[in-house]
Motif scaffolding. Structure first.
Motif, PDB file in Angstrom:
ATOM      1  N   ARG A 199      54.104  26.670  45.811  1.00 55.00           N
ATOM      2  CA  ARG A 199      52.767  27.258  45.945  1.00 55.00           C
ATOM      3  C   ARG A 199      52.155  27.434  44.556  1.00 55.00           C
ATOM      4  NH1 ARG A 199      52.427  32.915  49.036  1.00 55.00           N
ATOM      5  NH2 ARG A 199      53.745  33.562  47.277  1.00 55.00           N
ATOM      6  N   LEU A 200      50.899  27.001  44.416  1.00 52.93           N
ATOM      7  CA  LEU A 200      50.200  27.083  43.133  1.00 52.93           C
ATOM      8  C   LEU A 200      49.053  28.080  43.257  1.00 52.93           C
ATOM      9  CD1 LEU A 200      50.000  25.835  40.242  1.00 52.93           C
ATOM     10  CD2 LEU A 200      48.303  24.256  41.188  1.00 52.93           C
ATOM     11  N   THR A 201      48.956  28.977  42.281  1.00 53.77           N
ATOM     12  CA  THR A 201      47.919  30.005  42.284  1.00 53.77           C
ATOM     13  C   THR A 201      47.205  30.007  40.936  1.00 53.77           C
ATOM     14  OG1 THR A 201      49.246  31.393  43.764  1.00 53.77           O
ATOM     15  CG2 THR A 201      47.439  32.461  42.598  1.00 53.77           C
ATOM     16  N   LEU A 202      45.889  30.085  40.982  1.00 48.62           N
ATOM     17  CA  LEU A 202      45.093  30.185  39.757  1.00 48.62           C
ATOM     18  C   LEU A 202      44.411  31.547  39.707  1.00 48.62           C
ATOM     19  CD1 LEU A 202      43.761  28.884  37.201  1.00 48.62           C
ATOM     20  CD2 LEU A 202      41.897  28.155  38.716  1.00 48.62           C
ATOM     21  N   THR A 203      44.527  32.226  38.567  1.00 47.41           N
ATOM     22  CA  THR A 203      43.765  33.446  38.309  1.00 47.41           C
ATOM     23  C   THR A 203      42.876  33.198  37.096  1.00 47.41           C
ATOM     24  OG1 THR A 203      45.283  34.506  36.721  1.00 47.41           O
ATOM     25  CG2 THR A 203      45.782  34.750  39.079  1.00 47.41           C
ATOM     26  N   ASN A 204      42.153  34.214  36.698  1.00 50.51           N
ATOM     27  CA  ASN A 204      41.287  34.067  35.529  1.00 50.51           C
ATOM     28  C   ASN A 204      42.053  34.149  34.210  1.00 50.51           C
ATOM     29  OD1 ASN A 204      41.848  36.770  36.044  1.00 50.51           O
ATOM     30  ND2 ASN A 204      39.960  37.496  35.107  1.00 50.51           N
ATOM     31  N   TYR A 205      43.401  34.198  34.296  1.00 53.74           N
ATOM     32  CA  TYR A 205      44.215  34.236  33.086  1.00 53.74           C
ATOM     33  C   TYR A 205      45.330  33.199  33.055  1.00 53.74           C
ATOM     34  CZ  TYR A 205      42.181  38.504  31.138  1.00 53.74           C
ATOM     35  OH  TYR A 205      41.321  39.414  30.569  1.00 53.74           O
ATOM     36  N   ALA A 206      45.752  32.689  34.216  1.00 54.21           N
ATOM     37  CA  ALA A 206      46.936  31.826  34.201  1.00 54.21           C
ATOM     38  C   ALA A 206      47.063  31.026  35.491  1.00 54.21           C
ATOM     39  CB  ALA A 206      48.195  32.668  33.991  1.00 54.21           C
ATOM     40  N   LEU A 207      47.960  30.015  35.428  1.00 52.41           N
ATOM     41  CA  LEU A 207      48.441  29.293  36.606  1.00 52.41           C
ATOM     42  C   LEU A 207      49.841  29.802  36.935  1.00 52.41           C
ATOM     43  CD1 LEU A 207      47.584  25.512  36.063  1.00 52.41           C
ATOM     44  CD2 LEU A 207      47.058  26.820  38.118  1.00 52.41           C
ATOM     45  N   VAL A 213      59.270  26.503  50.143  1.00 53.21           N
ATOM     46  CA  VAL A 213      58.396  26.268  51.289  1.00 53.21           C
ATOM     47  C   VAL A 213      58.546  27.460  52.221  1.00 53.21           C
ATOM     48  CG1 VAL A 213      57.859  24.782  53.262  1.00 53.21           C
ATOM     49  CG2 VAL A 213      58.655  23.766  51.117  1.00 53.21           C
ATOM     50  N   GLY A 214      57.491  28.242  52.389  1.00 55.30           N
ATOM     51  CA  GLY A 214      57.567  29.447  53.213  1.00 55.30           C
ATOM     52  C   GLY A 214      58.122  30.620  52.435  1.00 55.30           C
ATOM     53  N   LEU A 215      59.342  30.475  51.948  1.00 55.61           N
ATOM     54  CA  LEU A 215      59.958  31.471  51.069  1.00 55.61           C
ATOM     55  C   LEU A 215      59.947  30.912  49.653  1.00 55.61           C
ATOM     56  CD1 LEU A 215      63.007  32.578  53.271  1.00 55.61           C
ATOM     57  CD2 LEU A 215      60.811  33.761  52.982  1.00 55.61           C
ATOM     58  N   PRO A 262      52.543  23.167  54.804  1.00 56.32           N
ATOM     59  CA  PRO A 262      53.624  22.197  54.587  1.00 56.32           C
ATOM     60  C   PRO A 262      53.155  20.751  54.486  1.00 56.32           C
ATOM     61  CG  PRO A 262      54.257  23.796  56.254  1.00 56.32           C
ATOM     62  CD  PRO A 262      52.810  24.041  55.960  1.00 56.32           C
ATOM     63  N   THR A 263      52.075  20.402  55.199  1.00 54.93           N
ATOM     64  CA  THR A 263      51.585  19.020  55.155  1.00 54.93           C
ATOM     65  C   THR A 263      50.745  18.732  53.909  1.00 54.93           C
ATOM     66  OG1 THR A 263      49.672  19.676  56.497  1.00 54.93           O
ATOM     67  CG2 THR A 263      51.605  18.784  57.655  1.00 54.93           C
ATOM     68  N   GLN A 264      50.428  19.769  53.139  1.00 55.16           N
ATOM     69  CA  GLN A 264      49.661  19.601  51.899  1.00 55.16           C
ATOM     70  C   GLN A 264      50.351  20.340  50.760  1.00 55.16           C
ATOM     71  OE1 GLN A 264      45.736  21.056  52.983  1.00 55.16           O
ATOM     72  NE2 GLN A 264      45.054  19.008  53.523  1.00 55.16           N
ATOM     73  N   PRO A 265      51.511  19.867  50.355  1.00 57.42           N
ATOM     74  CA  PRO A 265      52.263  20.575  49.322  1.00 57.42           C
ATOM     75  C   PRO A 265      51.696  20.329  47.925  1.00 57.42           C
ATOM     76  CG  PRO A 265      53.374  18.544  49.885  1.00 57.42           C
ATOM     77  CD  PRO A 265      52.184  18.642  50.813  1.00 57.42           C
ATOM     78  N   VAL A 266      52.106  21.145  47.002  1.00 59.14           N
ATOM     79  CA  VAL A 266      51.917  20.887  45.577  1.00 59.14           C
ATOM     80  C   VAL A 266      53.307  20.620  45.002  1.00 59.14           C
ATOM     81  CG1 VAL A 266      51.178  21.819  43.353  1.00 59.14           C
ATOM     82  CG2 VAL A 266      49.891  22.364  45.419  1.00 59.14           C
ATOM     83  N   LEU A 267      53.454  19.500  44.309  1.00 59.54           N
ATOM     84  CA  LEU A 267      54.746  19.121  43.749  1.00 59.54           C
ATOM     85  C   LEU A 267      54.744  19.327  42.241  1.00 59.54           C
ATOM     86  CD1 LEU A 267      55.344  15.767  45.689  1.00 59.54           C
ATOM     87  CD2 LEU A 267      56.117  18.071  46.305  1.00 59.54           C
ATOM     88  N   GLN A 268      55.751  20.034  41.759  1.00 59.17           N
ATOM     89  CA  GLN A 268      55.902  20.219  40.320  1.00 59.17           C
ATOM     90  C   GLN A 268      56.951  19.250  39.788  1.00 59.17           C
ATOM     91  OE1 GLN A 268      56.058  24.092  37.663  1.00 59.17           O
ATOM     92  NE2 GLN A 268      58.090  23.713  38.485  1.00 59.17           N
TER      93      GLN A 268
END
Length: 497
Positions: free
Chosen positions: A205-213, A219-221, A189-195
Motif C-alpha cells: 500500500r502506497l500513501t502520499l502526505t504533504n511531507y512524505a511517501l 496484502v490486506g495485512l 488486490p487487482t490494482q497493486p503497487v509493486l515496490q
C-alpha cells in the motif's frame, strides 16, 4: 439597498466608474455570499451552492441585464439579510440564469473572477488552466453540467480523503500533526503497487502526505511502513522509469525515487493493462509535493506561511484528482493544474514563485477580529491563509492546528473586488511569452526544413551529370562487366564526345 450602501462605502473610487460599477458590484455581492456559503458544512454537496456559483458567473458576464429586471425583483435581491447565507445574491437564480443565457454557459474571465473566491474550486494561479481543461470539448464555453460534474467529483475526493484518514491508517504510518493525507493506492488486490529494490519486488500500500511517501508491504495485512522523505533536502530524485521481473526493463509504468538516505534506487510500479496514466498521476503529485518543499526552503517560509504553501499544493492535487476521476482526457491536459509543477515547466516560472512568496509574506501568525473586517476589500491590508482555512473547514486539517488563527469572519481566496491578483497577472504574461517563443521556434524550425529542401535541390542539380551517366551506362548494360575497346567507342558516341 444595504449591500449597495456597503459597496459604496467600502470600495475604492477607482472601481466605481460607470463601465465597471455593475460588474464590480456583482463581485462584491458574490464574494460576500461565498464567504458565508463556504462556512456551511458539506457545501460542495449542496446543489443550490453549485447552481449559485455558476449563476454568479453568468451574472458577472452580463451585468447590464440587471437594468431590465422588475423593480420588485431588484429590491428583493438587495434587501436580503446577510445572515440568510447565499440567498442574499438574488431571489430567483434560475430566472436570472435564463435571462442571461439560455444555454447557461460562461467564459474564461467570468470563471476566473468568481471561482477563486471559493479556494477549493480554483486558485488564481491555475484558474485559466482549469477552465481550459473543463472546456476542452466545448469551444471555450463552460456548461453547467460540466461544472456541476467537476464539483461533485471534487466533493467525492474530499469524502474519500476523510474516510481514508481512519485511526488505523494514521496509527500505522505514525503521522505527525502537521501531515495531511493526500492519496492512498494499492488497497485493491487487482490494482497493486509493486515496490522494486534490486532484484526483489513485492506488493503493498502506497500513501502520499504533504511531507512524505509511505510504502507498507503486504496484502490486506501490512508490515511497518517505510518512509520516503519529500520535505528534507536530501537530494531526492523522482522520475519515470522502466521495470520488469528480475530487474528487466520492460514496462514503462514505474516511478523511481532515490536520495542520499536510500542505499539504492527504489522503483514503485503501478501495473495496468493499458497505458500508464496511473503512474503519471502519482509521478505528478509526488513531484508537486517535492517542489513545494523546495519552494519553502528557497524562500525560507516558516509557520503559517509554510502551512499555507503546502495547503495550496494539496488543494491543487485534489482538483487534479477530481478532474482525472470525472473526465477521461489525456493527462498532459490536466497536469498543468499543479502550481509548483507549472512553475518548474514554464520558462520564467521563477516569477510565479517569487510573486507567491511575496503574497505569503503578508500572512501574519494570527488572524483575528483586530485585523479582519467582514468586507471582501479588507484583504487589501491583509493576506488570508485561505487554502489552509479551507482544508480546516473541510475536516482535512486538524482543528487544533487552526487555533493560532483566531476567529476569521471572511476568507475568500486571493480575489479582491475590482482588482487583478498579481499571481494571475504573472501567469498570463508568462503564458503569452511562452506562446510567442513557441511561435518563433516553429518559424525557425520551418526555415530549417525549407533550407534543407533547398540544399538538396541544389545538390541534385550539381550531381545531375553523374546521375545521367550512371543511368545511360545502366541502360546499355555497360555496368558490372569488363569494357572492351569497342564498348568505349560506343560510350563516347553516347555522350557526344
Amino acid at each position: 439597498m444595504e449591500l449597495q450602501h456597503l459597496f459604496d462605502e467600502d470600495l475604492h473610487d477607482d472601481a466605481k466608474p460607470a463601465p465597471f460599477y455593475g460588474r464590480n458590484f456583482i463581485e462584491f455581492c458574490s464574494y460576500k455570499a461565498l464567504s458565508l456559503a463556504i462556512s456551511q458544512p458539506n457545501y460542495l454537496n449542496d446543489k443550490d451552492f453549485r447552481s449559485l456559483t455558476f449563476d454568479m458567473m453568468l451574472a458577472w458576464e452580463a451585468p447590464e441585464l440587471e437594468r431590465n429586471l422588475p423593480d420588485s425583483e431588484v429590491a428583493s435581491c438587495s434587501n436580503q439579510d446577510v445572515e440568510d447565507g447565499w440567498s442574499l445574491f438574488y431571489s430567483n437564480s434560475t430566472k436570472m440564469a435564463v435571462q442571461v443565457d439560455d444555454k447557461k454557459t460562461v467564459g474564461p474571465e467570468a470563471f476566473a473572477r468568481i471561482a477563486p473566491a471559493c479556494p477549493v474550486i480554483a486558485d488564481t494561479v491555475m484558474v485559466h488552466n482549469l477552465f481550459d481543461v473543463l472546456t476542452s470539448s466545448s469551444d471555450s464555453r463552460l456548461h453547467f453540467l460540466i461544472y456541476d460534474k467537476f464539483l461533485r467529483s471534487l466533493e467525492k475526493v474530499m469524502k474519500s480523503v476523510q474516510n481514508a484518514m481512519g485511526p488505523q491508517l494514521m496509527t500505522s504510518l505514525s503521522l505527525t500533526q502537521n501531515e495531511i493525507l493526500i492519496d492512498v493506492d494499492g488497497t485493491i488486490p487487482t490494482q497493486p503497487v509493486l515496490q522494486h529494490i534490486g532484484m526483489s519486488a513485492w506488493p503493498g500500500r502506497l500513501t502520499l502526505t504533504n511531507y512524505a511517501l509511505y510504502f507498507e508491504s503486504g496484502v490486506g495485512l501490512y508490515d511497518k511502513a517505510v518512509k520516503y522523505d519529500l520535505a528534507t533536502d536530501i537530494k531526492q530524485v523522482i522520475k519515470p522509469e522502466l521495470t520488469g521481473p528480475l530487474g528487466a526493463r520492460l514496462f514503462d509504468k514505474a516511478v523511481m525515487y532515490k536520495s542520499t538516505s536510500t542505499a539504492e534506487p527504489v522503483y514503485l510500479e503501478f501495473p495496468e493493462f493499458k497505458g500508464c496514466s496511473r503512474r503519471d498521476y502519482w509521478l505528478d503529485i509526488c513531484l508537486e509535493i517535492l517542489r513545494a518543499h523546495k519552494f519553502i526552503r528557497k524562500f525560507n517560509l516558516k509557520g503559517i506561511q509554510k502551512s499555507e504553501a503546502l495547503a495550496r499544493a494539496v488543494l491543487g492535487i485534489f482538483r487534479y484528482r477530481a478532474v482525472r476521476d470525472a473526465f477521461h482526457i489525456s493527462s498532459s491536459n490536466y497536469k498543468t493544474l499543479l502550481c509548483f509543477n507549472l512553475a518548474e515547466s514554464l520558462p520564467g516560472g521563477d516569477l510565479i514563485l517569487e510573486t507567491l512568496s511575496s503574497l505569503l509574506s503578508l500572512i501574519s501568525g494570527r488572524v483575528g477580529q483586530d485585523h479582519v473586517r467582514s468586507s471582501p476589500t479588507a484583504k487589501k491590508r491583509h493576506m488570508f491563509p485561505a487554502a489552509l482555512l479551507t482544508l480546516s473547514r473541510l475536516g482535512i486539517v486538524h482543528p487544533e492546528k487552526m487555533d493560532m488563527l483566531g476567529e476569521v469572519t471572511y476568507y475568500g481566496g486571493d480575489v479582491c473586488v475590482g482588482e487583478s491578483n498579481p499571481l494571475e497577472t504573472v501567469v498570463k504574461q508568462l503564458k503569452q511569452d511562452t506562446g510567442r517563443a513557441e511561435a518563433a521556434q516553429a518559424t525557425v524550425d520551418q526555415v530549417k526544413v525549407e533550407g534543407i529542401d533547398t540544399n538538396l535541390a541544389v545538390m541534385k542539380e550539381l550531381l545531375f551529370p553523374l546521375i545521367e551517366i550512371f543511368n545511360r551506362l545502366s541502360t546499355f548494360g555497360f555496368l558490372g562487366r569488363s569494357l572492351q575497346i569497342s564498348d568505349i567507342c560506343v560510350i563516347l558516341q553516347l555522350f557526344n564526345i
